[in-house]
Enzyme design. Structure first.
Site, PDB file in Angstrom:
ATOM      1  N   LYS A   1      -8.964   1.842  -2.491  1.00 14.03           N
ATOM      2  CA  LYS A   1      -9.271   1.326  -1.161  1.00 14.03           C
ATOM      3  C   LYS A   1     -10.701   1.696  -0.767  1.00 14.03           C
ATOM      4  O   LYS A   1     -11.090   2.863  -0.809  1.00 14.03           O
ATOM      5  CB  LYS A   1      -8.268   1.896  -0.154  1.00 14.03           C
ATOM      6  CG  LYS A   1      -8.411   1.374   1.263  1.00 14.03           C
ATOM      7  CD  LYS A   1      -7.299   1.956   2.127  1.00 14.03           C
ATOM      8  CE  LYS A   1      -7.350   1.456   3.558  1.00 14.03           C
ATOM      9  NZ  LYS A   1      -6.250   2.016   4.372  1.00 14.03           N
TER      10      LYS A   1
ATOM     11  N   CYS B   1      -5.180  -2.903   2.759  1.00 14.00           N
ATOM     12  CA  CYS B   1      -5.076  -2.693   4.202  1.00 14.00           C
ATOM     13  C   CYS B   1      -6.376  -3.019   4.935  1.00 14.00           C
ATOM     14  O   CYS B   1      -6.746  -4.168   5.070  1.00 14.00           O
ATOM     15  CB  CYS B   1      -4.608  -1.267   4.487  1.00 14.00           C
ATOM     16  SG  CYS B   1      -3.940  -1.054   6.159  1.00 14.00           S
TER      17      CYS B   1
ATOM     18  N   GLU C   1       0.839  -1.196   0.000  1.00 12.47           N
ATOM     19  CA  GLU C   1       0.000   0.000   0.000  1.00 12.47           C
ATOM     20  C   GLU C   1       0.877   1.251   0.000  1.00 12.47           C
ATOM     21  O   GLU C   1       1.793   1.366   0.815  1.00 12.47           O
ATOM     22  CB  GLU C   1      -0.889  -0.024   1.245  1.00 12.47           C
ATOM     23  CG  GLU C   1      -1.707   1.234   1.479  1.00 12.47           C
ATOM     24  CD  GLU C   1      -2.387   1.237   2.835  1.00 12.47           C
ATOM     25  OE1 GLU C   1      -3.382   1.959   2.991  1.00 12.47           O
ATOM     26  OE2 GLU C   1      -1.923   0.502   3.743  1.00 12.47           O
TER      27      GLU C   1
END
Length: 527
Positions: A351, A402, A294
């Protein structure tokens, strides 16, 4: 007078004893995950608070919700204590004392937020003190699963009861292929409930008439525990097809760029050098593609073509999945890009789940002036859409960045849409070491539930490769720079969970309603 004074401390101790038991059993549940990993405690740790809630409700006392809250704070407070690792936040320019205050606020907030789930469960349980034991077990299991489903649809979620079994009890985690994580949660709650109901009957004044019931409850709890593990073992031992045509050799780079320097020139230079050299190393090992963590390169998409990493992609013509920032109007996204051999981007995943208090502030108009932004960038970060598709030259992939890993529906939806393997890209450097291990445990659950191979690349650890049975084929060190390759296999299978979602919770809730209505009709008939 002295006798009265001596009674008061004793009375206080007696009054506090139920809360002490509840807190202790919650703490025991919190010890089931990293760093302690005492996963077996999950099968008995709810029973004490269950007994306290039911017995208090039966005696017409109103302590049940508070007892449940105490348990929830103990569980979530211990399980999520890794959040204290964000202190000190000097890398964000936050002074030591404000950093400590923010850290304690975050820890208290998530502990209370998780405790609220258990409080609602306890309040609902207290409404059925006179029900038969089997009905109470049904109600309690359905309500807990229903609440976890609601919580997992909210912006803040992590510590499902199911993840207490990951990564060590892979057999029971395979129940997730049936109806997702709530299948494992239901098993844990039901076994605890049967044990608790046995104890409640054991404590009955008419124990002589209830002894047989006690034995029955314990026998059913034991049989349920064994049967569910046998079912999980059956799913766990099914062979994995590994046809050569489906093979994909993937490399990961763990850049190990501390957050303290990530956004300053020193960190940027180190990132470019580390990821570029790692890319060349992996290409020399014959990989088909390379995955980075990330925000591996903290640049906007428009600036990436000028970086040494993308220039290396053009030179070697080996695909790279690069973590960086995308643009969306005046805001930005935390994204993963597919760069092909000519240096062009062919797919992008943004994300979906942003970290509250980290990447955005809930109720920012109220809390923003108190906490201010914790993000190092000035622009507002925005989440990606829920219906994203990530196509690659090797087929469709399932992507999680994440915090996405805590939300199984994100992975289920992409698997149902044809995702053939999982790419998980994270930066867990903000927290204490137990957090990335818990994060890896969540990714293992997502691999099992979707029956997919998973590749996990992180900034500072733990990067890993996981097969569809949850076996960790390789895991990195922590706070180390590493490159590694493994062969994974693309799959198009669909588990019951991928096809139908969390159908078990719906069934449990429906059965609970039917049981309640039947009991209500019988009571009215008697009256």
């Amino acid at each position: 007078m002295s006798k009265k004074l001596s009674k008061k401390p004793r009375e206080m101790l007696i009054a506090l004893l139920p809360y002490s038991i509840s807190l202790t059993s919650g703490v025991f549940m919190g010890l089931t995950v990293a760093p302690v990993n005492a996963w077996f405690l999950a099968w008995i740790a709810i029973a004490p608070v269950w007994v306290l809630i039911v017995t208090n409700a039966q005696s017409k006392k109103s302590k049940s919700p508070l007892l449940a809250l105490t348990w929830g704070i103990g569980y979530h407070g211990v399980a999520l204590s890794w959040i204290t690792g964000i202190h000190p936040m000097d890398w964000l320019g936050v002074p030591w004392l404000p950093s400590l205050i923010i850290t304690l606020f975050c820890w208290l907030f998530i502990s209370l937020y998780g405790g609220l789930l258990v409080t609602l469960w306890g309040a609902a349980m207290a409404r059925f003190p006179g029900q038969r034991s089997w009905k109470r077990v049904l109600f309690a299991t359905a309500i807990w699963c229903g609440l976890e489903s609601l919580w997992s649809a909210s912006p803040l979620w992590w510590s499902s009861l199911a993840y207490t079994q990951s990564p060590h009890n892979l057999v029971i985690l395979h129940l997730g292929q049936i109806s997702g994580a709530n299948t494992v949660t239901a098993a844990i709650v039901a076994v605890n409930g049967l044990i608790a109901e046995a104890w409640i009957n054991h404590q009955s004044r008419n124990f002589s008439t209830h002894s047989q019931v006690v034995k029955q409850h314990l026998a059913i709890a034991t049989s349920l525990f064994i049967t569910l593990h046998i079912l999980g073992f059956y799913l766990y031992t099914r062979p994995l097809a590994q046809p050569p045509a489906a093979a994909l050799k993937v490399g990961i780079i763990q850049g190990n760029i501390p957050n303290e320097i990530k956004l300053i020139p020193q960190g940027l230079r180190r990132a470019l050098a580390g990821y570029t050299s790692g890319y060349y190393t992996l290409v020399d090992q014959g990989v088909d593609a390379v995955l980075t963590p990330e925000a591996a390169l903290p640049y906007f998409q428009r600036d990436l073509p000028n970086t040494s990493l993308i220039q290396a992609v053009r030179e070697k013509a080996v695909i790279a999945w690069v973590g960086a920032f995308g643009e969306q109007g005046r805001s930005y996204t935390n994204s993963l890009f597919t760069f092909i051999g000519n240096g062009e981007v062919v797919s992008r995943y943004d994300k979906t789940k942003l970290v509250p208090l980290g990447e955005y502030i809930p109720f920012e108009g109220i809390l923003g002036s108190i906490i201010q932004r914790l993000s190092p960038l000035d622009a507002h970060q925005v989440p990606g859409k829920t219906n994203q598709i990530f196509d690659t030259p090797f087929g469709r992939a399932i992507v999680g960045i994440c915090y996405d890993s805590a939300f199984p529906e994100i992975f289920r939806r992409q698997a149902a849409a044809g995702g053939q393997f999982i790419l998980s890209s994270s930066n867990d450097a903000h927290y204490s070491p137990s957090m990335p291990f818990q994060h890896h445990a969540l990714d293992m659950m997502r691999a099992i539930e979707t029956d997919r191979w998973s590749v996990r690349a992180t900034n500072t650890g733990y990067s890993a490769f996981v097969d569809p049975h949850g076996h960790t084929l390789w895991i990195s060190g922590y706070n180390t720079y590493e490159t590694h390759t493994e062969i994974i296999y693309r799959r198009l299978t669909q588990t019951l969970y991928v096809r139908w979602g969390d159908w078990l919770t719906v069934v449990l809730l429906a059965l609970s309603v039917l049981a309640y209505m039947k009991n209500h009709v019988l009571v009215e008939a008697v009256d």
